[in-house]
Design a protein around this motif. Structure first.
Motif, short mmCIF file in Angstrom:
data_model
loop_
_atom_site.label_atom_id
_atom_site.label_comp_id
_atom_site.label_asym_id
_atom_site.label_seq_id
_atom_site.Cartn_x
_atom_site.Cartn_y
_atom_site.Cartn_z
N VAL A 112 -13.46 6.66 -22.32
CA VAL A 112 -14.17 5.41 -21.89
C VAL A 112 -13.16 4.21 -21.76
O VAL A 112 -12.50 4.02 -22.52
N ASN A 113 -13.12 3.74 -20.52
CA ASN A 113 -12.32 2.59 -20.12
C ASN A 113 -13.20 1.13 -20.07
O ASN A 113 -14.00 1.41 -19.35
N ILE A 114 -12.81 0.24 -20.63
CA ILE A 114 -13.59 -0.83 -20.87
C ILE A 114 -12.61 -2.07 -20.62
O ILE A 114 -11.58 -2.25 -21.11
N ASN A 195 -6.35 3.25 -9.29
CA ASN A 195 -7.78 3.42 -9.13
C ASN A 195 -8.15 4.11 -10.38
O ASN A 195 -9.17 5.14 -10.44
N VAL A 196 -7.90 3.56 -11.17
CA VAL A 196 -8.41 3.90 -12.59
C VAL A 196 -9.93 3.60 -12.93
O VAL A 196 -10.33 2.64 -12.66
N PRO A 197 -10.78 4.46 -13.27
CA PRO A 197 -12.10 3.98 -13.44
C PRO A 197 -12.21 3.25 -14.71
O PRO A 197 -11.52 2.96 -15.54
N ILE A 198 -13.18 2.27 -14.31
CA ILE A 198 -13.65 1.29 -15.34
C ILE A 198 -14.88 1.20 -15.58
O ILE A 198 -15.68 1.07 -14.59
N ARG A 356 3.88 5.57 -14.88
CA ARG A 356 3.96 6.44 -16.05
C ARG A 356 3.24 6.07 -17.10
O ARG A 356 2.40 6.68 -17.92
N VAL A 357 2.96 4.56 -17.11
CA VAL A 357 1.82 4.04 -18.20
C VAL A 357 0.55 4.60 -18.06
O VAL A 357 -0.22 4.91 -18.80
N GLN A 363 -4.29 8.78 -18.68
CA GLN A 363 -4.46 10.11 -17.96
C GLN A 363 -4.70 9.90 -16.42
O GLN A 363 -5.34 10.92 -16.05
N GLN A 364 -4.13 9.09 -15.78
CA GLN A 364 -4.22 8.88 -14.19
C GLN A 364 -3.14 9.71 -13.63
O GLN A 364 -1.87 9.30 -13.84
N ASN A 365 -3.51 10.69 -13.08
CA ASN A 365 -2.52 11.81 -12.47
C ASN A 365 -2.50 11.77 -11.01
O ASN A 365 -3.35 12.69 -10.43
N PRO A 366 -1.62 10.99 -10.34
CA PRO A 366 -1.65 11.17 -9.11
C PRO A 366 -0.84 12.45 -8.66
O PRO A 366 -0.23 13.02 -9.33
N ALA A 367 -1.33 12.73 -7.38
CA ALA A 367 -0.82 14.03 -7.07
C ALA A 367 0.74 14.27 -7.08
O ALA A 367 1.32 15.49 -7.01
N TRP A 368 1.42 13.26 -6.75
CA TRP A 368 2.81 13.28 -6.85
C TRP A 368 3.55 13.43 -8.49
O TRP A 368 4.58 13.35 -8.44
#
Length: 472
Positions: A112-114, A195-198, A356-357, A363-368
């Protein structure tokens, strides 16, 4: 989207979410209590009339702003006798066990992101009105609560971070809350961080922290150098001596707001992280528990959140499982803008280090991402800071690292507080490099915060244990 609650009773659907693509109020005031809503604009915010919900909302705020203190989170929930979800604790406050866990029928089922924001004073706002939450975000933290490894990761976002605010253009990120409330702030943060989900937001006024520190009897903090500064326009008078001391609420706020050093706003972020650590240590003290009823009554007026009752209980239960080392703090990587670049002063995000952070902490993993090689541990920029009374120890450590093929090493001013144990401070969030470095040097502990030299990837704050190993 809910935060993934699991219940030992019947499942309860989450009722609130942060819409990071829109900051329009879609709440129907005539809708039923079970209607799904998004974040309302702050000017339409109306506190709940149910005391139990207010108390539990503050319990959530308290848990989050104190970096999810396990003991406090449990105690706050158990001090709410009207809640149908709480089993009263009849044995008194003691060792954590079944008597605690029975009070938390819900648990967090997924990360969960807050978004947590500390809101600046709004002078013209009437006390206890929604307008007090319409100021700039003096503090901005993104928290990730992860039940898979029982951890909390905290990203500190400097208030001067340059972002693009819809309808405004290039601006400092602390303006987002002023322009569109919590929903716009969440939208801007999300888009600035891959675009990290909040999932949820939580806002507290600046008075909250000051009151909180006083209510828990002060917090012990090391002030590295004297801090004196007066700003009549902000009604700000800072006067702190150096050294270890117990700060009251007013002094803690002075410590947090001081900016007249070479690190400016980033120095404030570092001190905020130090205050959070000190507050967390204070909150687990048994002497604080007896003050919780007073804390709840005083503090509920300072909080605005869209966390539901069930979500609060899940967070409080999650807090019970946390260990001291399970909270990792990191500063949003970047640099100060050059005076020639912009008319104002900004913190400019470093895209590669931000990526990287976001991968390692959120756990945000861009396609690249798979195409990006991890930097060699020998290439990381390491600052050495002597925290002992042996004058040449910094040079000794630098020579040792050079013998191990670390070439990007430099020495900074000695740390004024002598330490028995060496710290490897993860300034830019590179935990993998820190782990590798610790294995090589063989001493110290990893400090998952950004309280070292801001130019470094890692800062080694050298303690007495280095001398004892006779390395070199």
């Amino acid at each position: 989207m809910g935060i993934g609650l699991e219940s030992s009773e019947s499942p309860t659907k989450s009722q609130m979410s942060v819409d990071t693509d829109s900051h329009e109020d879609v709440t129907d005031p005539k809708s039923s209590p079970d209607s799904k809503t998004t974040v309302p604009k702050s000017k339409k915010h109306k506190p709940s009339s149910r005391p139990v919900i207010q108390w539990l909302f503050w319990g959530s705020a308290f848990v989050l702003t104190a970096t999810i203190s396990a003991t406090l989170g449990a105690a706050l929930a158990l001090f709410t006798p009207l809640s149908p979800f709480i089993t009263p604790l009849t044995q008194g406050f003691g060792v954590k066990g079944d008597s605690w866990s029975r009070g938390f029928p819900y648990k967090i089922a997924r990360p969960v992101n807050i978004l947590v924001m500390g809101i600046d004073r709004v002078p013209e706002a009437p006390k206890n009105s929604a307008a007090v939450f319409a100021g700039r975000s003096d503090t901005m933290l993104l928290l990730r609560l992860d039940p898979s490894d029982n951890s909390v990761r905290m990203l500190s976002i400097p208030r001067d971070t340059q972002v693009n605010i819809p309808g405004v253009g290039l601006a400092k990120i602390n303006d987002a809350n002023v322009e569109g409330g919590a929903a716009l702030a969440a939208r801007v943060v999300s888009r600035s961080l891959n675009n990290v989900p909040i999932d949820r937001y939580l806002r507290v006024t600046t008075e909250a922290f000051r009151e909180l520190v006083d209510l828990v009897g002060g917090i012990e903090v090391f002030v590295p150098y004297p801090m004196q500064y007066t700003d009549v326009t902000q009604n700000l008078n800072i006067d702190l001596e150096s050294g270890w001391q117990t700060l009251n609420g007013d002094q803690a706020e002075q410590f947090a707001r001081f900016r007249k050093d070479k690190n400016g706003d980033i120095g404030r972020v570092q001190r905020q992280q130090a205050l959070l650590k000190a507050l967390r240590q204070r909150l687990v003290s048994p002497t604080v528990l007896s003050r919780l009823p007073q804390v709840i009554q005083v503090m509920q007026q300072y909080v605005d959140t869209n966390l539901s009752l069930e979500e609060l209980l899940a967070i409080a239960g999650f807090g019970l499982e946390l260990q001291q080392d399970s909270v990792k703090m990191v500063l949003l990587p970047g640099r100060f803008s050059d005076p020639k670049e912009f008319s104002g002063s900004y913190w400019l995000i470093d895209p590669s280090r931000r990526d990287r952070v976001m991968r390692e902490y959120f756990q945000q993993n861009p396609a690249w991402a798979a195409l990006e090689p991890h930097s060699s541990s020998q290439s990381v920029r390491i600052a050495i800071q002597n925290a002992t009374d042996k004058p040449q120890l910094g040079q000794q450590v630098a020579r040792y690292l050079a013998s191990k093929n670390f070439r990007n090493v430099y020495i900074v001013k000695d740390w004024p507080d002598h330490q028995s144990q060496t710290q490897i401070i993860v300034q830019q969030g590179d935990l993998e490099a820190a782990t590798t470095l610790k294995k090589i040097v063989g001493v110290g502990r990893i400090e998952a915060s950004s309280t070292g030299d801001i130019e470094s990837d890692l800062t080694i704050r050298v303690g007495e244990d280095w001398i004892e190993t006779n390395v070199e």
